[in-house]
Design an enzyme around this catalytic site. Structure first.
Site, PDB file in Angstrom:
ATOM      1  N   LYS A  80      18.786 -25.081 -63.071  1.00  0.00           N
ATOM      2  CA  LYS A  80      20.210 -25.074 -63.400  1.00  0.00           C
ATOM      3  C   LYS A  80      20.329 -24.842 -64.900  1.00  0.00           C
ATOM      4  O   LYS A  80      19.392 -25.101 -65.656  1.00  0.00           O
ATOM      5  CB  LYS A  80      20.801 -26.445 -63.050  1.00  0.00           C
ATOM      6  CG  LYS A  80      22.273 -26.426 -62.794  1.00  0.00           C
ATOM      7  CD  LYS A  80      22.604 -26.196 -61.336  1.00  0.00           C
ATOM      8  CE  LYS A  80      24.108 -26.171 -61.125  1.00  0.00           C
ATOM      9  NZ  LYS A  80      24.494 -26.021 -59.738  1.00  0.00           N
ATOM     10  N   GLY A 185      40.604 -32.500 -51.902  1.00  0.00           N
ATOM     11  CA  GLY A 185      40.404 -31.296 -52.722  1.00  0.00           C
ATOM     12  C   GLY A 185      40.435 -30.033 -51.885  1.00  0.00           C
ATOM     13  O   GLY A 185      39.498 -29.754 -51.127  1.00  0.00           O
ATOM     14  N   VAL A 186      41.545 -29.285 -52.003  1.00  0.00           N
ATOM     15  CA  VAL A 186      41.640 -28.024 -51.251  1.00  0.00           C
ATOM     16  C   VAL A 186      41.610 -26.841 -52.228  1.00  0.00           C
ATOM     17  O   VAL A 186      42.536 -26.053 -52.324  1.00  0.00           O
ATOM     18  CB  VAL A 186      42.870 -27.970 -50.314  1.00  0.00           C
ATOM     19  CG1 VAL A 186      42.557 -28.586 -48.968  1.00  0.00           C
ATOM     20  CG2 VAL A 186      44.089 -28.661 -50.929  1.00  0.00           C
ATOM     21  N   GLY A 187      40.516 -26.775 -52.977  1.00  0.00           N
ATOM     22  CA  GLY A 187      40.283 -25.655 -53.890  1.00  0.00           C
ATOM     23  C   GLY A 187      39.588 -24.530 -53.128  1.00  0.00           C
ATOM     24  O   GLY A 187      39.858 -24.307 -51.943  1.00  0.00           O
ATOM     25  N   VAL A 189      36.486 -24.082 -51.897  1.00  0.00           N
ATOM     26  CA  VAL A 189      35.749 -24.449 -50.686  1.00  0.00           C
ATOM     27  C   VAL A 189      36.627 -25.246 -49.728  1.00  0.00           C
ATOM     28  O   VAL A 189      36.672 -24.970 -48.525  1.00  0.00           O
ATOM     29  CB  VAL A 189      34.473 -25.258 -51.028  1.00  0.00           C
ATOM     30  CG1 VAL A 189      33.730 -25.627 -49.757  1.00  0.00           C
ATOM     31  CG2 VAL A 189      33.570 -24.476 -51.959  1.00  0.00           C
TER      32      VAL A 189
HETATM   33  P1  NAD Z   1      37.416 -25.904 -57.001  1.00  0.00           P
HETATM   34  O1  NAD Z   1      37.582 -26.276 -58.428  1.00  0.00           O
HETATM   35  O2  NAD Z   1      37.876 -24.571 -56.541  1.00  0.00           O
HETATM   36  O3  NAD Z   1      38.148 -27.001 -56.065  1.00  0.00           O
HETATM   37  C1  NAD Z   1      38.158 -28.355 -56.334  1.00  0.00           C
HETATM   38  C2  NAD Z   1      39.544 -28.860 -55.962  1.00  0.00           C
HETATM   39  O4  NAD Z   1      39.574 -30.271 -56.117  1.00  0.00           O
HETATM   40  C3  NAD Z   1      40.646 -28.289 -56.852  1.00  0.00           C
HETATM   41  O5  NAD Z   1      41.720 -27.839 -56.056  1.00  0.00           O
HETATM   42  C4  NAD Z   1      41.046 -29.470 -57.725  1.00  0.00           C
HETATM   43  O6  NAD Z   1      42.399 -29.419 -58.108  1.00  0.00           O
HETATM   44  C5  NAD Z   1      40.774 -30.628 -56.790  1.00  0.00           C
HETATM   45  N1  NAD Z   1      40.554 -31.918 -57.451  1.00  0.00           N
HETATM   46  C6  NAD Z   1      39.981 -32.170 -58.642  1.00  0.00           C
HETATM   47  N2  NAD Z   1      39.979 -33.497 -58.875  1.00  0.00           N
HETATM   48  C7  NAD Z   1      40.528 -34.083 -57.789  1.00  0.00           C
HETATM   49  C8  NAD Z   1      40.796 -35.421 -57.426  1.00  0.00           C
HETATM   50  N3  NAD Z   1      40.483 -36.443 -58.234  1.00  0.00           N
HETATM   51  N4  NAD Z   1      41.379 -35.667 -56.224  1.00  0.00           N
HETATM   52  C9  NAD Z   1      41.712 -34.648 -55.394  1.00  0.00           C
HETATM   53  N5  NAD Z   1      41.482 -33.339 -55.703  1.00  0.00           N
HETATM   54  C10 NAD Z   1      40.909 -33.081 -56.880  1.00  0.00           C
HETATM   55  O7  NAD Z   1      35.866 -26.125 -56.674  1.00  0.00           O
HETATM   56  P2  NAD Z   1      35.079 -25.637 -55.398  1.00  0.00           P
HETATM   57  O8  NAD Z   1      34.289 -24.431 -55.763  1.00  0.00           O
HETATM   58  O9  NAD Z   1      35.978 -25.615 -54.230  1.00  0.00           O
HETATM   59  O10 NAD Z   1      34.018 -26.827 -55.242  1.00  0.00           O
HETATM   60  C11 NAD Z   1      34.392 -28.072 -54.672  1.00  0.00           C
HETATM   61  C12 NAD Z   1      33.182 -29.008 -54.667  1.00  0.00           C
HETATM   62  O11 NAD Z   1      32.142 -28.425 -53.875  1.00  0.00           O
HETATM   63  C13 NAD Z   1      32.569 -29.271 -56.047  1.00  0.00           C
HETATM   64  O12 NAD Z   1      32.062 -30.581 -56.063  1.00  0.00           O
HETATM   65  C14 NAD Z   1      31.405 -28.294 -56.102  1.00  0.00           C
HETATM   66  O13 NAD Z   1      30.391 -28.734 -56.969  1.00  0.00           O
HETATM   67  C15 NAD Z   1      30.947 -28.302 -54.653  1.00  0.00           C
HETATM   68  N6  NAD Z   1      30.240 -27.084 -54.261  1.00  0.00           N
HETATM   69  C16 NAD Z   1      30.862 -25.870 -54.335  1.00  0.00           C
HETATM   70  C17 NAD Z   1      30.175 -24.717 -53.940  1.00  0.00           C
HETATM   71  C18 NAD Z   1      30.825 -23.365 -53.981  1.00  0.00           C
HETATM   72  O14 NAD Z   1      30.304 -22.418 -53.362  1.00  0.00           O
HETATM   73  N7  NAD Z   1      31.965 -23.205 -54.655  1.00  0.00           N
HETATM   74  C19 NAD Z   1      28.853 -24.816 -53.467  1.00  0.00           C
HETATM   75  C20 NAD Z   1      28.253 -26.079 -53.383  1.00  0.00           C
HETATM   76  C21 NAD Z   1      28.954 -27.215 -53.786  1.00  0.00           C
END
Ligand code: NAD
Length: 375
Positions: A80, A185-187, A189
């Site tokens: 990383k 968290g509905v970002g 993923v």
């Molecule tokens: P993202 O930033 O697109 O989504 C995260 C969401 O969580 C956002 O909508 C944000 O507003 C929300 N959030 C932040 N703090 C919060 C809280 N306290 N309560 C509720 N919601 C909150 O990120 P992502 O790419 O969707 O990743 C989400 C998680 O999955 C992270 O922990 C990331 O490390 C993990 N992950 C992602 C991937 C990937 O392919 N993107 C792969 C492996 C692991």
């Protein structure tokens, strides 16, 4: 600052510091283990409070990648990188080109991908200086659509098949129809996962700190919006943490009213003891790094031009691995987290030892400093 004695140092092969005066790059690359192949892992940009925080973060994340890739059955090791800086204000083409040169100095031992704070555009800048960047290629998916390197849809699909496997194991149900899933968290993923679940007939409860994301989930997927403080207390079948780490902690462990925890977020357990606490409460935990490996699988397949269909099939097999973990945890009277770690270690340290060579060379950008433990 101690490094070798940190808990997360854990036999790292190499930790290298890159410092480029011209662009302002301050970066650390950590290569945990390359027994199974080059270390593939994201590059995180974050305004760390201290250099110590940055070191701890990169070591923890890098170690996690070794376990993730090993259990995903990839010929890749774990590594990383972090850039110390604010992604909102501190980005430039020069910064990521310097990062590309830094990555290149490791001659392929570390392959850089996207992580929080970095984008496909940032990786493309780094790729002008090195070929050791993954997730930058545009590809054509099964439906003929052109897609960028964003791994999130594959991550979400892996979490979806994992929830299916967990529901079969814990609830004896093959169908997701009527299942209640609480998503924190509905970002990128979380929303894609919600789409799969909605398509399969599940009812969704969602929370987020970003209102736009909540409105999208409510209007497009008929999700019920729940307060952030309430999401881990709602009565549902599955709690899916898809925001930040530490969702299962001393407080939430006693509030949970679901029988399954399965989500995308990294490092969901605030402490290792949370795995035992979940088990004692009869809650089935699908280990985070096992079920969120879809993205890294997809990146590997795209980088090596192995095709979308084969990538999707590989991601689907996460469900099989998870079933094996559940069965072994039951048979060995152990936690699913402990069994997952053991199964990963059986793959990357088959004889219980680190196998990597004795290399001790580290190179930085500009004025390099190096650290390596040369395993
Ligand atoms: P993202 O930033 O697109 O989504 C995260 C969401 O969580 C956002 O909508 C944000 O507003 C929300 N959030 C932040 N703090 C919060 C809280 N306290 N309560 C509720 N919601 C909150 O990120 P992502 O790419 O969707 O990743 C989400 C998680 O999955 C992270 O922990 C990331 O490390 C993990 N992950 C992602 C991937 C990937 O392919 N993107 C792969 C492996 C692991």
């Amino acid at each position: 600052m101690a490094v070798f004695s940190l808990a997360d140092f854990d036999g790292h092969e190499k930790v290298v510091f890159g410092n480029d005066l011209e662009s302002g790059l301050k970066s650390i690359i950590a290569v945990h283990n390359t027994n199974l192949g080059p270390a593939l892992g994201g590059c995180r940009m974050y305004p760390y409070f201290s250099e110590e925080d940055a070191v701890k973060d990169v070591l923890r994340l890098s170690r996690g990648m070794t376990y993730k890739s090993a259990l995903a059955g990839l010929p890749m090791g774990g590594g990383k990188s972090v850039i110390i800086g604010n992604p909102a204000t501190g980005k430039s083409e020069a910064l990521f080109r310097a990062m590309g040169r830094f990555v290149n100095s490791l001659s392929g031992q570390y392959v850089m991908a996207q992580d929080s704070g970095t984008s496909v555009a940032d990786l493309q800048a780094a790729a002008k200086e090195t070929s050791y960047v993954a997730g930058v290629e545009e590809t054509v998916d099964d439906q003929g659509n052109i897609r960028d390197g964003n791994p999130s849809p594959a991550t979400a699909f892996g979490v979806f098949v994992s929830i299916q496997a967990a529901v079969r194991h814990q609830l004896g149900r093959a169908s997701m129809r009527g299942l209640k899933v609480a998503i924190q968290g509905v970002g990128k993923v979380g929303f894609a996962l919600a789409q799969h679940l909605h398509g399969a007939g599940a009812h969704l409860l969602v929370s987020d700190v970003n209102e736009k994301n909540l409105i999208q989930a409510r209007d497009r997927l008929q999700a019920t919006v729940v307060d952030n403080d309430t999401i881990c207390k709602v009565e549902a079948d599955v709690f899916a943490p898809c925001a930040m780490g530490g969702a299962i902690n001393d407080i939430s462990i006693n509030q949970l009213r679901t029988s399954i925890v399965a989500g995308a977020a990294n490092n969901q357990l605030a402490t290792p003891q949370m795995a035992d606490a979940l088990r004692e409460r009869g809650i089935l935990y699908a280990p985070d790094y096992v079920i969120n490996a879809g993205g890294i699988i997809h990146i590997h397949y795209m980088r090596n031009q192995l095709g979308w269909e084969a990538s999707t099939q590989h991601v689907r097999r996460i469900g099989d691995t998870l079933q094996e973990i559940f069965a072994r945890a039951d048979a060995e009277n152990s936690t699913t987290a402990a069994v997952a770690d053991l199964m990963a270690e059986e793959r990357f340290m088959p004889n219980g030892v680190f196998l990597a060579s004795d290399e001790t060379i580290g190179v930085g950008v500009g004025a390099p400093q190096l650290m390596s433990n040369g395993r």
